[in-house]
Design an enzyme around this catalytic site. Structure first.
Site, PDB file in Angstrom:
ATOM      1  N   LEU A  32       0.812  -1.227   0.000  1.00  0.00           N
ATOM      2  CA  LEU A  32       0.000   0.000   0.000  1.00  0.00           C
ATOM      3  C   LEU A  32       0.843   1.273   0.000  1.00  0.00           C
ATOM      4  CD1 LEU A  32      -2.757  -1.059   2.560  1.00  0.00           C
ATOM      5  CD2 LEU A  32      -2.710  -1.385   0.079  1.00  0.00           C
ATOM      6  N   HIS A  36      -3.552   4.297  -2.255  1.00  0.00           N
ATOM      7  CA  HIS A  36      -4.523   3.401  -1.602  1.00  0.00           C
ATOM      8  C   HIS A  36      -5.156   4.093  -0.388  1.00  0.00           C
ATOM      9  CE1 HIS A  36      -1.753   0.227  -3.397  1.00  0.00           C
ATOM     10  NE2 HIS A  36      -2.925  -0.107  -3.895  1.00  0.00           N
TER      11      HIS A  36
END
Ligand code: PAF
Length: 298
Positions: A32, A36
């Site tokens: 991530l 995100h």
């Protein structure tokens, strides 16, 4: 944040949660980054609770693609999601998502073979299948996707419409590094020299947007300008530099009615994508992807 690994438990917990709260969903393949997290933030602003998923989906990688080396950082991802306020995390194994004997796939014909679908045969079949399964498991009111994957957004919108999923797809703006590189989990696989080289995608889009600012609307002229930028680095291999209708992903000749300007290129052994969206020039409106010009330094 509750972490759940089985489809059955996730379905039960989500069903119970939705009795009293609205649920937003952020599907991811992990590794991530701030892009995100911007999806989680948007979901939290619009829904009472947010479910995320981390699943590196094998069916969207063709043999020989980067499934094995796709970056994975589960502990770190969990910490980020928790800090961002995520309510539930679904993190199934490949066997949980695709039990032995699973043979059902979702195919968005036509759209699924364009842009990335043309150069990565079967990719969008894998994406549509796993997202359909995740929608059935989570049952969100809204699902949040990054606009960087513009073709994915178009394919999933069509799937939602065609299969009557009661889900609203929310496409969120691309988040960029300070120098303009679109954030991507795959950026982690770039060597230091390829990291510098990767800016070429942004520079190509910038060349097109400069022409647009000067009033050029012919797709061929914009495309030529982008290809010229790509030609300046012999070590970057262009996959596509395309000017297409954002919904059908079919090539268009003129951008006056709006367009998706999308690029994909191999930088070293890493394939990267980026794009800008042009809104209709009618009503004298030229809208580049939010902050594309203002916040980046080319
Ligand atoms: O965009 C991604 O990360 C993936 O394609 C998705 C939507 C999580 C499906 O595996």
């Amino acid at each position: 944040m509750q972490i759940i690994t089985t489809a059955r438990e996730m379905q039960q917990v989500c069903r119970a949660l939705k009795m009293s709260r609205t649920l937003g969903f952020v599907p991811t393949m992990g590794a991530l980054h701030d892009g995100h997290l911007s999806l989680v933030e948007r979901a939290l602003a619009e829904c009472d609770a947010v479910a995320a998923s981390i699943f590196v989906n094998p069916t969207q990688f063709a043999p020989g693609e980067d499934y094995e080396i796709y970056p994975r950082s589960f502990e770190d991802d969990c910490a980020k999601l928790e800090a961002a306020g995520t309510t539930l995390l679904f993190a199934p194994s490949a066997e949980e998502m695709y039990p032995a004997g699973a043979t059902t796939f979702v195919e968005v014909a036509g759209l699924g073979d364009r842009l990335d679908g043309a150069s990565r045969p079967g990719h969008f079949r894998g994406v549509a299948t796993v997202v359909a399964k995740l929608f059935h498991i989570v049952g969100p009111e809204r699902a949040y996707f990054g606009q960087k994957d513009a073709a994915q957004v178009a394919v999933l919108r069509a799937m939602i419409r065609d299969l009557n999923f009661p889900v609203q797809l929310v496409a969120c703006p691309i988040v960029r590094e300070r120098d303009g590189l679109a954030m991507s989990s795959r950026n982690r696989n770039l060597s230091a020299s390829d990291r510098g080289r990767a800016l070429i995608l942004h520079r190509a889009l910038h060349a097109a947007s400069k022409l647009l600012e000067r009033g050029e609307t012919r797709a061929e002229a914009l495309r030529r300008a982008m290809l010229e930028v790509f030609a300046s680095d012999a070590e970057v291999r262009v996959d596509y530099a395309a000017i297409v209708d954002p919904s059908t992903l079919l090539p268009i000749a003129d951008t006056s009615e709006g367009a998706l300007i999308a690029v994909a290129a191999w930088v070293g052994s890493t394939r990267l994508i980026d794009n800008i969206v042009i809104e209709s020039l009618r009503e004298d409106k030229l809208v580049l992807e939010s902050h594309f010009m203002e916040e980046t330094h080319v």
